[in-house]
Design an enzyme around this catalytic site. Structure first.
Site, PDB file in Angstrom:
ATOM      1  N   ARG A  54      52.178  24.094  48.200  1.00  0.00           N
ATOM      2  CA  ARG A  54      52.341  22.743  47.672  1.00  0.00           C
ATOM      3  C   ARG A  54      51.183  21.869  48.139  1.00  0.00           C
ATOM      4  NH1 ARG A  54      56.312  21.025  50.461  1.00  0.00           N
ATOM      5  NH2 ARG A  54      55.077  19.635  51.766  1.00  0.00           N
ATOM      6  N   TYR A 107      50.611   6.696  24.380  1.00  0.00           N
ATOM      7  CA  TYR A 107      51.538   7.823  24.320  1.00  0.00           C
ATOM      8  C   TYR A 107      52.948   7.353  24.665  1.00  0.00           C
ATOM      9  CZ  TYR A 107      53.882  12.035  26.042  1.00  0.00           C
ATOM     10  OH  TYR A 107      54.785  13.028  26.292  1.00  0.00           O
ATOM     11  N   ASP A 179      43.058   6.864  30.361  1.00  0.00           N
ATOM     12  CA  ASP A 179      43.575   8.153  29.897  1.00  0.00           C
ATOM     13  C   ASP A 179      42.540   8.731  28.936  1.00  0.00           C
ATOM     14  OD1 ASP A 179      44.866  10.259  28.561  1.00  0.00           O
ATOM     15  OD2 ASP A 179      46.828   9.310  28.756  1.00  0.00           O
ATOM     16  N   LYS A 204      46.514  19.552  26.820  1.00  0.00           N
ATOM     17  CA  LYS A 204      45.864  19.332  25.535  1.00  0.00           C
ATOM     18  C   LYS A 204      44.502  20.033  25.492  1.00  0.00           C
ATOM     19  CE  LYS A 204      49.467  16.619  24.895  1.00  0.00           C
ATOM     20  NZ  LYS A 204      50.077  16.364  26.203  1.00  0.00           N
TER      21      LYS A 204
END
Length: 385
Positions: A54, A107, A179, A204
């Protein structure tokens, strides 16, 4: 970012940054370190700084080095999804009582995060047309800590002048977050234009093959990078090693894919602009697009995302989506295959009734890298049926 990468062209950096040969075997691709914990050489005797995956994993480290180099940043961080990256950023930058300016086109998941999650712990937000710098300036308050931008925006393909907003942010002492998902670092590098933080949904274009979910943050300030890394570990929504490996693989072909996406999208918009049943085409590559000149200044090309409005309203738009055959009806974007969707009923259903509500007659395309002739033929039959 290493000085050696700063002297190399993007295509070279995409393939080599973070991708050093494995020291044990000489493998030219970083291994998938599918491991949760690491043997220590005595208490606190870490090998390479790795103790628990992690906190850090060698495959994720390779990707994070690559991300920083691609965006020209000081630190890159990889997350389990784009929204996980956004959540970590907001909880690092903000405290109860703070305020954020968000765009009037974004978005739906980002809006939902602000509207339904972040607002519950005392953070306020207001909406501004980020294509108008003065509208953003007017939206600032003495509690504003960040300006949030998408450019090109999702799904209306609006364009924001990053350098202009960076100047406003500096004057106000706030962070500018961009973004960069629709453009990718190949077409646009917001940090070089003055942004403080770049956000990506790596699901994406970075991954590029519709087979991975991931998110990223890249920052220009090393101190902010350390804060984000602390929260990334504390909150735990990190990219897994196999997901990191898939994104690294995708990035190697990012430049050639984005060239083809952009070329195909340009041809698709030419057809749509001539079609009698299309009332409006939204694509920054079109000279009549209100943000065309700014996009041409800050982007290498105009990308693979296209939206258009259909005569006949919502039901007509839905029929076009249903009738497409080569374009797959589905959410997401940025893969090698072309996708079509109805934002109002799909990706942007969460903004219904808000200032970000999208037109009901809107169709959004993610133009893939298939033959442009075949894509055009498919859209023509969907519109003509």
């Amino acid at each position: 970012m290493s000085d050696s990468y700063s002297r190399q062209n993007f295509e070279t950096v995409a393939i080599h940054a973070g991708n050093t040969a494995d020291p044990l075997t000489g493998a030219v691709v970083p291994p998938i370190y599918q491991v949760s914990t690491y043997k220590q050489d005595g208490v606190g005797g870490l090998r390479g700084g790795y103790e628990y995956s992690r906190s850090a994993n060698p495959t994720r480290t390779a990707l994070e080095e690559n991300l920083a180099a691609l965006e020209g940043g000081r630190r890159g961080l990889a997350f389990a999804s784009g929204l996980a990256a956004e959540d970590c950023l907001l909880r690092t930058l903000l405290s109860p009582g703070d305020h954020v300016v968000i765009p009037n086109d974004a978005y739906g998941g980002t809006f939902r995060l602000f509207d339904k999650v972040v607002s519950r712990w005392g953070v306020d937000w207001s909406v501004a047309d980020t294509s108008d710098p003065e509208a953003v300036r007017a939206a600032l308050t003495d509690r504003t800590k960040a300006i949030w931008v998408e450019t090109p925006s999702n799904p209306l393909l609006g364009i924001t002048d990053i350098a202009a907003l960076a100047q406003i942010a500096r004057e106000a002492g706030v962070r500018l977050v961009v973004d960069n998902t629709f453009a990718s670092p190949y077409l646009q590098q917001p940090l070089a234009l003055g942004a403080d933080v770049v956000v990506h949904s790596m699901t994406k274009y970075m991954g590029g093959h519709s087979d991975v979910v991931g998110g990223a943050l890249v920052v220009s300030d090393a101190a902010l990078g350390e804060e984000l890394a602390y929260h990334q570990n504390a909150m735990g929504a990190v990219a897994g090693p196999f997901d990191a490996w898939l994104v690294l693989r995708g990035i190697k072909t990012l430049a050639v894919r984005m060239d083809r996406h952009s070329e195909n999208a340009t041809r698709v918009t030419e057809m749509l602009s001539r079609h009698a049943r299309v009332t409006h085409v939204l694509y920054p590559g079109l000279p009549e697009h209100p943000g065309h000149e700014i996009a041409a200044k800050q982007m290498k090309a105009f990308g693979g995302m296209v939206s258009f409005r259909v005569a006949g309203g919502e039901e007509a738009a839905v029929r076009v989506c249903d009738r497409a055959k080569l374009f797959t009806l589905g959410e997401s974007l940025g893969g090698v295959e072309s996708l079509i969707e109805h934002p109002g009923r799909m990706t942007h259903a969460s903004v219904a009734g808000s200032a970000l509500e999208v037109p009901a007659d809107l169709v959004r395309l993610s133009v893939g890298i298939e033959s442009a002739d075949d894509l055009i033929a498919d859209l023509q039959q969907a519109l003509d049926s």
